[in-house]
Scaffold this motif. Structure first.
Motif, PDB file in Angstrom:
ATOM      1  N   MET A   1       0.842  -1.201   0.000  1.00  0.00           N
ATOM      2  CA  MET A   1       0.000   0.000   0.000  1.00  0.00           C
ATOM      3  C   MET A   1       0.872   1.243   0.000  1.00  0.00           C
ATOM      4  SD  MET A   1      -3.067  -0.535   2.736  1.00  0.00           S
ATOM      5  CE  MET A   1      -3.967  -2.049   2.704  1.00  0.00           C
ATOM      6  N   ASN A   2       0.327   2.353  -0.510  1.00  0.00           N
ATOM      7  CA  ASN A   2       1.040   3.634  -0.425  1.00  0.00           C
ATOM      8  C   ASN A   2       0.700   4.298   0.895  1.00  0.00           C
ATOM      9  OD1 ASN A   2       2.426   3.732  -2.895  1.00  0.00           O
ATOM     10  ND2 ASN A   2       0.470   4.085  -3.932  1.00  0.00           N
ATOM     11  N   VAL A   3       1.732   4.561   1.668  1.00  0.00           N
ATOM     12  CA  VAL A   3       1.530   5.078   3.024  1.00  0.00           C
ATOM     13  C   VAL A   3       2.280   6.387   3.177  1.00  0.00           C
ATOM     14  CG1 VAL A   3       1.901   4.600   5.483  1.00  0.00           C
ATOM     15  CG2 VAL A   3       1.382   2.712   3.923  1.00  0.00           C
ATOM     16  N   CYS A   4       1.663   7.325   3.899  1.00  0.00           N
ATOM     17  CA  CYS A   4       2.350   8.572   4.245  1.00  0.00           C
ATOM     18  C   CYS A   4       2.352   8.676   5.770  1.00  0.00           C
ATOM     19  CB  CYS A   4       1.573   9.725   3.608  1.00  0.00           C
ATOM     20  SG  CYS A   4       1.915  11.316   4.316  1.00  0.00           S
ATOM     21  N   VAL A   5       3.510   8.922   6.350  1.00  0.00           N
ATOM     22  CA  VAL A   5       3.601   9.079   7.806  1.00  0.00           C
ATOM     23  C   VAL A   5       4.039  10.515   8.073  1.00  0.00           C
ATOM     24  CG1 VAL A   5       4.689   8.281   9.935  1.00  0.00           C
ATOM     25  CG2 VAL A   5       4.275   6.648   8.083  1.00  0.00           C
ATOM     26  N   GLY A  23       6.981  -4.208   3.356  1.00  0.00           N
ATOM     27  CA  GLY A  23       6.648  -4.270   1.925  1.00  0.00           C
ATOM     28  C   GLY A  23       5.794  -3.123   1.425  1.00  0.00           C
ATOM     29  N   HIS A  24       5.488  -2.137   2.258  1.00  0.00           N
ATOM     30  CA  HIS A  24       4.683  -1.000   1.788  1.00  0.00           C
ATOM     31  C   HIS A  24       5.589   0.088   1.204  1.00  0.00           C
ATOM     32  CE1 HIS A  24       1.159  -2.846   3.494  1.00  0.00           C
ATOM     33  NE2 HIS A  24       1.758  -2.960   4.676  1.00  0.00           N
ATOM     34  N   GLU A  25       4.960   0.967   0.431  1.00  0.00           N
ATOM     35  CA  GLU A  25       5.690   2.117  -0.132  1.00  0.00           C
ATOM     36  C   GLU A  25       5.428   3.285   0.805  1.00  0.00           C
ATOM     37  OE1 GLU A  25       7.365   2.094  -3.183  1.00  0.00           O
ATOM     38  OE2 GLU A  25       7.027  -0.069  -3.039  1.00  0.00           O
ATOM     39  N   VAL A  26       6.453   3.761   1.481  1.00  0.00           N
ATOM     40  CA  VAL A  26       6.234   4.738   2.549  1.00  0.00           C
ATOM     41  C   VAL A  26       6.971   6.054   2.271  1.00  0.00           C
ATOM     42  CG1 VAL A  26       6.441   5.160   5.036  1.00  0.00           C
ATOM     43  CG2 VAL A  26       6.058   2.827   4.202  1.00  0.00           C
ATOM     44  N   VAL A  27       6.233   7.161   2.444  1.00  0.00           N
ATOM     45  CA  VAL A  27       6.871   8.480   2.434  1.00  0.00           C
ATOM     46  C   VAL A  27       6.731   9.047   3.844  1.00  0.00           C
ATOM     47  CG1 VAL A  27       6.922  10.787   1.421  1.00  0.00           C
ATOM     48  CG2 VAL A  27       6.136   8.845   0.061  1.00  0.00           C
ATOM     49  N   CYS A  28       7.845   9.387   4.472  1.00  0.00           N
ATOM     50  CA  CYS A  28       7.806   9.997   5.797  1.00  0.00           C
ATOM     51  C   CYS A  28       7.986  11.501   5.633  1.00  0.00           C
ATOM     52  CB  CYS A  28       8.939   9.464   6.674  1.00  0.00           C
ATOM     53  SG  CYS A  28       8.703   7.767   7.181  1.00  0.00           S
ATOM     54  N   ALA A  73       2.728  13.993  -0.693  1.00  0.00           N
ATOM     55  CA  ALA A  73       2.731  12.700  -0.003  1.00  0.00           C
ATOM     56  C   ALA A  73       1.305  12.259   0.330  1.00  0.00           C
ATOM     57  CB  ALA A  73       3.582  12.800   1.266  1.00  0.00           C
ATOM     58  N   VAL A  74       0.470  13.200   0.754  1.00  0.00           N
ATOM     59  CA  VAL A  74      -0.922  12.864   1.098  1.00  0.00           C
ATOM     60  C   VAL A  74      -1.689  12.454  -0.160  1.00  0.00           C
ATOM     61  CG1 VAL A  74      -3.122  13.887   1.871  1.00  0.00           C
ATOM     62  CG2 VAL A  74      -1.048  14.220   3.237  1.00  0.00           C
ATOM     63  N   ARG A  75      -1.441  13.166  -1.239  1.00  0.00           N
ATOM     64  CA  ARG A  75      -2.163  12.844  -2.484  1.00  0.00           C
ATOM     65  C   ARG A  75      -1.884  11.419  -2.949  1.00  0.00           C
ATOM     66  NH1 ARG A  75      -1.544  18.394  -6.053  1.00  0.00           N
ATOM     67  NH2 ARG A  75      -2.952  19.596  -4.746  1.00  0.00           N
ATOM     68  N   ALA A  76      -0.643  10.986  -2.774  1.00  0.00           N
ATOM     69  CA  ALA A  76      -0.268   9.663  -3.286  1.00  0.00           C
ATOM     70  C   ALA A  76      -0.694   8.529  -2.345  1.00  0.00           C
ATOM     71  CB  ALA A  76       1.244   9.623  -3.486  1.00  0.00           C
ATOM     72  N   ALA A  77      -1.107   8.869  -1.124  1.00  0.00           N
ATOM     73  CA  ALA A  77      -1.273   7.823  -0.104  1.00  0.00           C
ATOM     74  C   ALA A  77      -2.693   7.259  -0.024  1.00  0.00           C
ATOM     75  CB  ALA A  77      -0.887   8.393   1.259  1.00  0.00           C
ATOM     76  N   GLU A  78      -2.735   5.962   0.339  1.00  0.00           N
ATOM     77  CA  GLU A  78      -4.037   5.364   0.674  1.00  0.00           C
ATOM     78  C   GLU A  78      -4.264   5.442   2.188  1.00  0.00           C
ATOM     79  OE1 GLU A  78      -2.121   2.113  -1.666  1.00  0.00           O
ATOM     80  OE2 GLU A  78      -4.151   1.304  -1.529  1.00  0.00           O
ATOM     81  N   VAL A  79      -3.155   5.363   2.920  1.00  0.00           N
ATOM     82  CA  VAL A  79      -3.238   5.445   4.382  1.00  0.00           C
ATOM     83  C   VAL A  79      -2.283   6.546   4.835  1.00  0.00           C
ATOM     84  CG1 VAL A  79      -2.887   4.233   6.566  1.00  0.00           C
ATOM     85  CG2 VAL A  79      -3.741   2.981   4.577  1.00  0.00           C
ATOM     86  N   THR A 115     -10.828   7.425  -1.717  1.00  0.00           N
ATOM     87  CA  THR A 115     -11.004   7.289  -0.273  1.00  0.00           C
ATOM     88  C   THR A 115      -9.645   7.052   0.355  1.00  0.00           C
ATOM     89  OG1 THR A 115     -13.199   6.364  -0.533  1.00  0.00           O
ATOM     90  CG2 THR A 115     -12.075   5.866   1.540  1.00  0.00           C
ATOM     91  N   ARG A 116      -9.379   7.776   1.449  1.00  0.00           N
ATOM     92  CA  ARG A 116      -8.125   7.584   2.181  1.00  0.00           C
ATOM     93  C   ARG A 116      -8.439   7.388   3.655  1.00  0.00           C
ATOM     94  NH1 ARG A 116      -7.404  11.160  -1.837  1.00  0.00           N
ATOM     95  NH2 ARG A 116      -5.506  11.089  -3.075  1.00  0.00           N
ATOM     96  N   VAL A 117      -7.584   6.602   4.302  1.00  0.00           N
ATOM     97  CA  VAL A 117      -7.758   6.409   5.756  1.00  0.00           C
ATOM     98  C   VAL A 117      -6.724   7.264   6.469  1.00  0.00           C
ATOM     99  CG1 VAL A 117      -7.741   4.746   7.657  1.00  0.00           C
ATOM    100  CG2 VAL A 117      -8.614   4.059   5.407  1.00  0.00           C
TER     101      VAL A 117
END
Ligand SMILES: NC(=O)c1ccc[n+]([C@@H]2O[C@H](COP(=O)([O-])OP(=O)(O)OC[C@H]3O[C@@H](n4cnc5c(N)ncnc54)[C@H](O)[C@@H]3O)[C@@H](O)[C@H]2O)c1
Length: 468
Positions: A1-5, A23-28, A73-79, A115-117
């Motif tokens: 999943m695409n994740v933004c922290v 295994g997720h794609e993460v942008v911090c 980062a938010v635009r690309a993220a699902e979570v 939809t994003r969580v």
């Protein structure tokens, strides 16, 4: 999943790095340019065992990146995780300005109808989930004004973004944060929307069924096969975090109160702790008498719970006592030094350890700083040595006029007393003959009960522990 922290402190950075490992794609994301620059160079801005190895692992695969750009980062993220700080205000309530800024920023960032969580990992007062939902909605209203006749966040107008808010409290301990994140006792998810729960269940699937290969820096605990998932409503998840920290702080204050009575009646609190800790209803953890609790969470979360109680005209009496016992525990250390040395003015006291616990460089609410401050106020000369936290201390507390030593020997030289404030391994195994030989008077206050009283006495120390 695409994740933004969002927020790359102790919680955000560890969460992002571990999710990338799974295994997720993460942008911090962080708004501190120095932190981001350091991270982009593969260096961790905090000391946490194993973290740099996992950073390297994630970055080299391109699964972990760092950015100051919240919008992209938010635009690309699902979570999207919110993991910014919630430091205490003088009133005891948490300062929610960082959560507020981020929540509005999330709402304003998005320009599509996906939809994003949004997951709140910051520790926030009960009811904050709904508040975050409202702030995101406010942020969206700025960037996407509602067409006439539409309204609620969960019933979007066509082409409007949709956010589902969940609470996912964090229970990691600094110093063992990687292991706590990859092999947690439980995962708690609070949400009103089942879609949010199922997205997060998917995100955490490798953790829940422990299907990933454990990294070399943090082997899987023996026998660990799965992790329980606790799903709740938003308010209960928020309450679980506060209740857990309040209970642990109370457990420590409880054993410290027992320790103080042990000293009076001639009992040994370490034996008492062993005797009660073997009772499975009590458990043996968090029963170490000592200098009391500190760190970024316990004090702030207990105070927050007390002030939430007051908002509802309810006095949290046990928690007030927990705080008061902890405060006195730090004072007791000064009294012990006074009993041994009589006059502290003009004496040289060496403080072994500054961090609030071993294996971290975190100095927030560290008992050692409190003790140092009081000793300086009383006219003592204070020397200190910590294997990791000294540069942070110099930067964050330039007002504390301590002498920083390079090692234990340099610290001990000329001291009238040593106070062991953080149970770093290096202190537990120090050469007592050398240390004793360098001191002016051999007073040793072991504020963590980390040393053997008998051994210290055999080496000629006037040994004082806590409750023994
Ligand atoms: N530290 C712990 O052991 C621990 C454990 C469990 C829960 N928590 C909770 O987790 C939360 C985070 O704690 P922490 O210790 O990681 O905090 P921290 O202070 O180490 O990190 C917070 C980060 O957020 C960043 N930040 C602030 N505003 C921002 C913004 N607008 N945009 C982007 N970044 C921003 C800061 O620059 C900082 O790097 C707190 O609510 C805390 O109570 C902490």
């Amino acid at each position: 999943m695409n994740v933004c922290v969002i927020g790359t402190g102790y919680v955000g950075l560890v969460t992002g790095t571990c999710l990338a490992y799974l295994g997720h794609e993460v942008v911090c994301v962080d708004n501190d340019p120095q932190k981001i620059a350091r991270l982009e160079a593969g260096k961790s801005p905090i000391y946490e065992p194993g973290l740099e190895a996992l950073l390297e692992h994630g970055m080299s695969r391109g699964a972990l990146t760092f950015s100051m750009g919240l919008t992209e980062a938010v635009r690309a993220a699902e979570v999207i995780f919110i993991a910014v700080g919630t430091p205490p205000l003088p009133s005891g309530e948490p300062d929610l300005q960082y959560v507020e800024a981020v929540a509005r920023g999330i709402g304003a960032a998005v320009d599509d109808a996906r939809t994003r969580v949004v997951v709140n990992k910051s520790t926030v007062p009960i009811g904050s989930g709904n508040w975050v939902e409202m702030l995101i909605e406010d942020g969206m209203t700025v960037s996407h004004p509602l067409p006439a006749g539409t309204g609620a966040l969960k019933a979007p107008a066509p082409q409007r973004p949709r956010f589902l808010v969940a609470s996912n409290p964090e229970f990691l301990r600094e110093g063992s944060a990687i292991g706590d994140t990859l092999f947690p006792d439980r995962i708690v998810i609070g949400a009103t929307d089942s879609e949010a729960v199922s997205t997060l269940r998917g995100l955490y699937a490798p953790l829940l069924d422990q299907s990933f290969e454990a990294p070399r820096v943090s082997p899987r605990p023996e026998g660990m096969r799965s992790v329980p998932l606790v799903t709740t409503d938003l308010a209960s998840a928020e309450m679980i975090k506060y209740a857990a920290n309040a209970f642990l702080a109370t457990k420590i204050s409880f054993i410290n109160e027992m320790a103080n009575l042990c000293e009076k009646v001639g009992a040994d609190v370490t034996q008492v702790a062993k005797g009660i800790g073997l009772d499975t209803r009590i458990g043996n953890r968090f029963l170490n008498a000592g200098a009391g609790w500190g760190g970024s969470c316990f004090g702030k979360d207990v105070s927050a719970l007390i002030s939430i109680g007051r908002e509802y005209q309810y006095e949290m009496e046990i928690l007030r006592a927990t705080v008061s016992v902890n405060h006195h525990q730090r004072q007791r250390l000064i009294q012990k030094l006074q009993e041994a040395l009589k006059i502290l003015k003009g004496k040289t006291i060496g403080i072994l350890g500054l961090a609030f616990k071993p294996d971290t460089d975190d100095l927030r609410d560290a008992p050692a700083l409190d003790v140092a401050q009081q000793l300086l106020k009383m006219g003592a000369r204070v020397k200190t040595y910590d294997p990791i936290a000294m540069s942070h201390c110099r930067q964050q507390h330039p007002d504390l006029e301590m002498v920083y030593a390079e090692n234990i020997e340099e610290l001990a030289a000329g001291c009238d007393a040593l106070v062991l404030m953080t149970e770093w391994e290096e202190f537990k195994t120090m050469d007592l003959t050398i240390v004793r030989g360098l001191m002016r008077t051999p007073v040793l206050l072991d504020a963590r009960n980390a040393l053997s009283p008998m051994a210290c006495q055999n080496y000629g120390f006037h040994y004082m522990g806590v409750g023994r």
